[in-house]
Design an enzyme around this catalytic site. Structure first.
Site, mmCIF file in Angstrom:
data_model
loop_
_atom_site.group_PDB
_atom_site.id
_atom_site.type_symbol
_atom_site.label_atom_id
_atom_site.label_comp_id
_atom_site.label_asym_id
_atom_site.label_seq_id
_atom_site.Cartn_x
_atom_site.Cartn_y
_atom_site.Cartn_z
ATOM 1 C CB THR A 254 -6.862 10.675 -3.264
ATOM 2 O OG1 THR A 254 -6.434 10.144 -2.602
ATOM 3 C CG2 THR A 254 -7.369 12.160 -2.663
ATOM 4 C CE LYS B 183 -4.344 11.098 0.843
ATOM 5 N NZ LYS B 183 -4.741 9.638 -0.413
ATOM 6 C CE LYS C 233 -6.073 13.963 -7.553
ATOM 7 N NZ LYS C 233 -6.363 12.361 -7.289
#
Length: 290
Positions: free
Chosen positions: A90, A165, A240
């Site tokens: 990711t 995502k 994150k």
């Protein structure tokens, strides 16, 4: 069966590589921690380039954009013509698109295919893959992704897997805070958590964060709340992803005030030394617990 190079064999990549090996593929592994290679059931390689040499497919699961750029800078010159590159990390959309363009310039097909489902999904082979790249690349990758996941969605061109995502996880981070606030207020008002769950899980407050990952012990036996918030997905990882969403929002001029607020709250959780706990543990911070 194919020869698969798998680079990045940590908590997520290790189980994913094992599932490919169980499916009969020859898995050539590389990780900075040599012990991870043995647990993944892979042939140990000395570098990312060594793993990629002769492979039909290269799969990566890495921490962040700079790692992806560095690894593919080593992989691409070593990869044979026709090798399919699949990055399951990711990372930011910009880096994903830049590395895919570099691959295309070398005549290589590349997909960004970040996952949802956490370590439990990686172990069980039930991950969701959000895939960006060409239709042809997606068709080639689908049988292999199906050996690691249950739901595989083509999100569009290069970088769109990452876009999906970070948008999904921004929604998740926001909704978990909303659920945690609701259950915290219920406790203060003398309303039993199970009663709130029984009502809200069947009413307009229903969402995945409540029904699958309830942040209080009891209502959902499989949620981390019943294991002292041992992570399936850490608060650090959520932070994150929220940072990625906010950087992307700023880049395109889209207001995401709830996403920004969620980032601030998870940053507080991390700064309190709780970043290694499951992200649902933010309820403890909201309740003033350590």
């Amino acid at each position: 069966m194919a020869t698969v190079a798998f680079i990045g064999l940590g908590n997520m990549g290790g189980p994913m590589a094992r599932n490919l090996a169980k499916a009969g593929h020859v898995v050539r592994g590389f990780d900075v921690a040599a012990a991870n290679i043995a647990t993944a059931g892979a042939v140990a390689c000395t570098s990312a380039a060594d793993a990629a040499a002769g492979a039909d497919i290269v799969v990566t699961m890495l921490p962040a954009g700079p790692h992806v750029q560095k690894v593919y800078g080593e992989v691409m010159p070593a990869a044979k013509a026709g090798t399919l590159l699949i990055d399951c990390s990711t990372i930011d959309v910009e880096t994903a698109r830049r590395v895919a363009a570099d691959a295309a310039a070398r005549g290589l097909e590349m997909l960004d295919a970040p996952v949802s489902g956490g370590t439990t999904g990686a172990e069980a082979g039930t991950l969701t893959f959000m895939v960006g790249g060409s239709e042809a690349g997606f068709a080639r990758a689908q049988p292999y992704l199906a050996q690691m996941g249950k739901t595989i969605v083509h999100a569009g061109g290069a970088g769109n897997g990452q876009a999906a995502k970070i948008c999904n996880n921004m929604i998740l981070g926001i909704s978990m805070i909303a659920v945690a606030e609701g259950f915290s207020l219920a406790a203060k008002l003398g309303l039993d958590a199970q009663k709130l769950f029984d009502i809200s899980s069947k009413s307009s407050g229903q969402c995945w964060s409540m029904t699958n990952y309830c942040p209080v012990p009891g209502p959902v036996p499989t949620s981390p709340a019943n294991r002292d918030y041992k992570p399936g997905f850490t608060a650090d990882m959520m932070l994150k992803d929220l940072k990625l969403s906010q950087n992307a929002a700023q880049a395109v001029g889209q207001a995401t005030p709830m996403g920004a607020a969620a980032q601030s709250l998870y940053a507080l959780m991390a700064s309190a030394g709780l970043g290694a706990k499951d992200f649902s543990g933010i309820i403890n911070m909201l309740q003033g617990k350590s």
